[in-house]
Write a protein that holds these residues in place. Structure first.
Motif, PDB file in Angstrom:
ATOM      1  N   VAL A 180      26.536  37.435 -51.504  1.00  0.00           N
ATOM      2  CA  VAL A 180      25.269  37.954 -50.980  1.00  0.00           C
ATOM      3  C   VAL A 180      25.259  39.487 -51.002  1.00  0.00           C
ATOM      4  CG1 VAL A 180      25.740  38.150 -48.475  1.00  0.00           C
ATOM      5  CG2 VAL A 180      23.511  37.356 -49.259  1.00  0.00           C
ATOM      6  N   ALA A 181      26.449  40.070 -50.986  1.00  0.00           N
ATOM      7  CA  ALA A 181      26.550  41.532 -51.016  1.00  0.00           C
ATOM      8  C   ALA A 181      26.502  42.072 -52.449  1.00  0.00           C
ATOM      9  CB  ALA A 181      27.845  41.988 -50.341  1.00  0.00           C
ATOM     10  N   HIS A 182      26.565  41.167 -53.418  1.00  0.00           N
ATOM     11  CA  HIS A 182      26.613  41.583 -54.827  1.00  0.00           C
ATOM     12  C   HIS A 182      25.536  40.856 -55.628  1.00  0.00           C
ATOM     13  CE1 HIS A 182      30.689  42.383 -53.246  1.00  0.00           C
ATOM     14  NE2 HIS A 182      30.636  43.436 -54.019  1.00  0.00           N
ATOM     15  N   PRO A 183      24.297  41.265 -55.492  1.00  0.00           N
ATOM     16  CA  PRO A 183      23.203  40.547 -56.172  1.00  0.00           C
ATOM     17  C   PRO A 183      23.345  40.529 -57.693  1.00  0.00           C
ATOM     18  CG  PRO A 183      22.413  42.550 -55.090  1.00  0.00           C
ATOM     19  CD  PRO A 183      23.798  42.323 -54.610  1.00  0.00           C
ATOM     20  N   LYS A 184      24.084  41.471 -58.253  1.00  0.00           N
ATOM     21  CA  LYS A 184      24.282  41.455 -59.706  1.00  0.00           C
ATOM     22  C   LYS A 184      25.344  40.443 -60.110  1.00  0.00           C
ATOM     23  CE  LYS A 184      25.156  45.772 -60.437  1.00  0.00           C
ATOM     24  NZ  LYS A 184      25.646  46.843 -61.332  1.00  0.00           N
ATOM     25  N   PRO A 217      32.451  38.599 -61.201  1.00  0.00           N
ATOM     26  CA  PRO A 217      33.227  37.801 -62.164  1.00  0.00           C
ATOM     27  C   PRO A 217      34.098  36.785 -61.417  1.00  0.00           C
ATOM     28  CG  PRO A 217      33.541  40.170 -62.521  1.00  0.00           C
ATOM     29  CD  PRO A 217      32.870  40.014 -61.204  1.00  0.00           C
ATOM     30  N   ARG A 266      19.935  32.736 -51.559  1.00  0.00           N
ATOM     31  CA  ARG A 266      19.944  33.833 -50.594  1.00  0.00           C
ATOM     32  C   ARG A 266      19.095  33.477 -49.374  1.00  0.00           C
ATOM     33  NH1 ARG A 266      20.859  39.286 -50.709  1.00  0.00           N
ATOM     34  NH2 ARG A 266      21.422  39.076 -52.900  1.00  0.00           N
ATOM     35  N   GLU A 297      37.277  38.056 -59.921  1.00  0.00           N
ATOM     36  CA  GLU A 297      37.087  38.903 -58.750  1.00  0.00           C
ATOM     37  C   GLU A 297      36.789  38.050 -57.504  1.00  0.00           C
ATOM     38  OE1 GLU A 297      37.679  41.842 -58.340  1.00  0.00           O
ATOM     39  OE2 GLU A 297      36.481  42.653 -56.711  1.00  0.00           O
ATOM     40  N   ARG A 344      26.442  34.362 -59.479  1.00  0.00           N
ATOM     41  CA  ARG A 344      25.427  35.069 -58.681  1.00  0.00           C
ATOM     42  C   ARG A 344      24.830  34.111 -57.668  1.00  0.00           C
ATOM     43  NH1 ARG A 344      24.684  36.465 -63.836  1.00  0.00           N
ATOM     44  NH2 ARG A 344      24.791  38.682 -64.364  1.00  0.00           N
ATOM     45  N   LEU A 396      38.928  37.962 -54.079  1.00  0.00           N
ATOM     46  CA  LEU A 396      38.322  38.283 -52.783  1.00  0.00           C
ATOM     47  C   LEU A 396      38.422  37.119 -51.798  1.00  0.00           C
ATOM     48  CD1 LEU A 396      35.044  40.138 -53.883  1.00  0.00           C
ATOM     49  CD2 LEU A 396      36.966  41.136 -52.615  1.00  0.00           C
ATOM     50  N   THR A 403      29.300  34.680 -48.684  1.00  0.00           N
ATOM     51  CA  THR A 403      29.316  35.961 -47.974  1.00  0.00           C
ATOM     52  C   THR A 403      29.672  37.099 -48.935  1.00  0.00           C
ATOM     53  OG1 THR A 403      29.904  34.861 -45.913  1.00  0.00           O
ATOM     54  CG2 THR A 403      30.303  37.218 -45.999  1.00  0.00           C
ATOM     55  N   SER A 404      30.575  36.828 -49.872  1.00  0.00           N
ATOM     56  CA  SER A 404      30.914  37.881 -50.834  1.00  0.00           C
ATOM     57  C   SER A 404      29.792  38.038 -51.871  1.00  0.00           C
ATOM     58  CB  SER A 404      32.259  37.600 -51.505  1.00  0.00           C
ATOM     59  OG  SER A 404      32.255  36.345 -52.123  1.00  0.00           O
TER      60      SER A 404
END
Lengths: 123, 123
Positions: free
Chosen positions: B33-37, B40, B90, B43, B84, B47, B30-31
């Motif tokens: 999928v919001a950050h395609p780039k 780390p 995805r 991080e 990623r 989270l 879930t975390s």
């Protein structure tokens, strides 16, 4: 990467009670919550697509944790096992459901944010 | 109890992919999928409220199943691990999310039906 510390544990979803979250048990509780009078073992087995062994095992976990009650009696000379969600089980299931809804919301928002991002192609 | 057979397996939720459904991995995806780039390691750990060991273990499961990719490199002389979600990850996550939404809908409808039932007090 100096990040806002307020979002620590943002995606930890502590409220996703593992006893409820397990796939088969989630199906069992979802079917039982709609039937406060309970469902017979055979009907639960059919609705949830479980084997006798799997259903027994998961019901035992749910019973030991106080989420369901199991009533065994004879009717017309045949054994009848009825499973019901308990009052506290219903409350815990509703609490769990709120967290599950937040997961769905977060995931949908995350997907939407990623699609809106011009850097998605770099994924 | 002659029941309509068309609802056999109605609550089996076969699409609840166990690799994704596990609580910690659900938070990780879930975390991510919001950050395609990518994010780390440190991080993600923050989270999702995981220990180093737990995060490593769950990332390994996700990587082995092709859901995430893990990139290790050195930046400014320090190791940097970036995670990623993959393109197929995805897609699988979105498929999973549809089933999860159906669980939430079923559960909410079941709760509403039970409340509307005059026999709720017999639960």
């Amino acid at each position: 990467m100096p990040k806002n510390e307020t979002d620590s544990g943002r995606f930890s979803y502590e409220g996703l009670d593992r006893v409820i979250h397990e796939k088969a048990r989630l199906g069992l509780l979802t079917s039982l919550v709609a039937h406060p009078k309970g469902l017979p073992f055979a009907e639960l087995k059919r609705l949830c697509g479980l084997t006798d062994g799997n259903l027994s095992r998961h019901l035992q976990v749910l019973q030991e944790d106080g989420l369901v009650s199991i009533d065994k009696r004879f009717e017309a000379g045949r054994p009848l096992t009825t499973c019901r969600i308990t009052t506290s089980g219903r409350k815990r299931f509703l609490d769990y459901l709120k967290v599950l809804e937040s997961v769905v919301r977060d995931a949908e928002a995350g997907c939407a944010a990623a699609i809106a991002s011009p850097r998605l192609s770099g994924a």
